[in-house]
Design a protein around this motif. Structure first.
Motif, PDB file in Angstrom:
ATOM      1  N   TRP A  71       0.840  -1.215   0.000  1.00  0.00           N
ATOM      2  CA  TRP A  71       0.000   0.000   0.000  1.00  0.00           C
ATOM      3  C   TRP A  71       0.868   1.256   0.000  1.00  0.00           C
ATOM      4  O   TRP A  71       0.543   2.242  -0.637  1.00  0.00           O
ATOM      5  N   ASP A 126      -6.729  -8.583  -0.019  1.00  0.00           N
ATOM      6  CA  ASP A 126      -5.850  -7.404  -0.082  1.00  0.00           C
ATOM      7  C   ASP A 126      -5.091  -7.350  -1.401  1.00  0.00           C
ATOM      8  O   ASP A 126      -4.993  -6.304  -2.030  1.00  0.00           O
ATOM      9  N   ILE A 156      -5.330  -4.394  -4.129  1.00  0.00           N
ATOM     10  CA  ILE A 156      -4.171  -3.560  -4.518  1.00  0.00           C
ATOM     11  C   ILE A 156      -3.878  -3.689  -6.008  1.00  0.00           C
ATOM     12  O   ILE A 156      -3.694  -2.687  -6.703  1.00  0.00           O
TER      13      ILE A 156
END
Ligand SMILES: [Zn+2]
Length: 351
Positions: free
Chosen positions: A27, A54, A58
């Motif tokens: 991130w 996640d 992303i």
């Protein structure tokens, strides 16, 4: 037994700690716009763990920012379907899906994704972002009576214009597009959504901006029906001539003015401004501090100057320079002659 249990506990927490820190690092990379590194690191991880929310989130957003919409959509879709908590991940994935579909000219899907994000109302920023995009993309009750006409290079949206006028309007713009793109040879990712407003006040109220303006990333133009033919479309077309790493207002606006296809005498406009304001012109200052100058002088001056660069250095050199529009890069591309050209230009305008 207790020992084994403790070791397992430590081991699991180490693994999940490792994962969390990897995700945090990704991130961080994403937020610093280092998209290439995100892909390099996250792609092999996703291959091992295709169901990791996640990683999908992303990668989906990174591919979108890299304009790789086809790769982005499955990752974003996965995030939307599997984020059972309806968290910020799902909200942003929906917003980014709205962008992907819009750029692929799948307007209904784009509208649906953005509305879903707005209705989810999960986090303020994602909701606002989707709302602003839905206005910009024309997905609002306000546009429901606008006339849409699609041509080879545009999807026109008319607030209020009769059919005879529309025909004239679009044929002039199609012709202009071809003429301008003989120079830039750009390949646009989609047709230009070209909004033609009758009322400047309505545009200000709906879009919270003054007409006209272009959003080259989305291939969108918002213009008042009386504005020049070429200016805003040049912003979009020129954006895709090559990868542009550094835009400056002086060169970017100058280019749009230079290709606006109007017959206005820019030299007279500049001279009149100089007389009225009792000021001389310093090109390097306008170039470096373009944002500090009013349109009234920056536009005609930069348009004249870009024309001067083209006349002196030719198209190929100009396009090479256009990728990074600073004075420093101009010196690299054009060489020592640049300062002589600037000097001669200033002598001509300041006399
Ligand atoms: Zn402009």
């Amino acid at each position: 037994m207790k020992q084994i249990f403790t070791s397992i506990l430590i081991l699991t927490s180490l693994i999940s700690f490792g994962q969390n820190s990897t995700i945090d690092d990704l991130w961080k990379l994403y937020n610093s716009h280092d998209y290439k590194s995100v892909i390099e690191k996250a792609k092999p991880l996703l291959e091992n763990e295709p169901n990791n929310l996640d990683l999908n989130s992303i990668l989906g957003r990174t591919y979108t920012d890299l304009e790789n919409y086809k790769e982005a959509i499955p990752c974003l879709d996965f995030t939307v379907k599997n984020d059972k908590n309806n968290s910020w991940q799902k909200a942003w994935a929906l917003g980014y899906l709205g962008t992907c579909y819009y750029m692929m000219q799948k307007y209904d899907e784009s509208e649906k994704s953005l509305n879903e994000c707005i209705n989810l109302n999960s986090t303020k920023n994602a909701t606002n972002d989707a709302y602003v995009k839905s206005l910009l993309f024309g997905f609002n009750e306000f546009y429901k009576n606008w006339k849409i006409v699609e041509t080879n290079n545009f999807r026109f949206h008319f607030q209020n214009m009769d059919d005879i006028e529309i025909e004239k309007y679009i044929s002039l713009r199609e012709k202009a597009f071809k003429e301008i793109n003989v120079f830039f040879k750009s390949k646009l990712p989609k047709k230009i959504d070209f909004y033609v407003w009758e009322s400047r006040e309505d545009a200000r109220r709906i879009l919270r901006k003054n007409l006209g303006f272009a959003n080259p990333d989305f291939c969108i133009v918002n213009t008042h029906y009386q504005q020049t033919i070429g200016h805003e479309m040049t912003h979009v077309i020129s954006n895709y001539t090559s990868e542009i790493t550094n835009k400056t207002r002086f060169i970017n606006e100058g280019t749009a003015v230079c290709f606006d296809l109007s017959l206005q005498d820019r030299l007279i406009q500049v001279k009149n401004w100089m007389t009225t304001n009792n000021k001389q012109i310093d090109i390097k200052d306008y170039w470096k501090n373009g944002n500090e100058y009013a349109e009234e002088i920056l536009y005609p001056l930069s348009g004249l100057f870009v024309k001067e660069l083209l006349d002196n250095f030719g198209k190929e050199k100009f396009l090479e320079f256009f990728k990074s529009q600073t004075y420093e890069n101009a010196l690299l591309v054009f060489g020592d002659k640049l300062d002589k050209v600037i000097q001669a230009f200033e002598n001509k305008t300041n006399k």
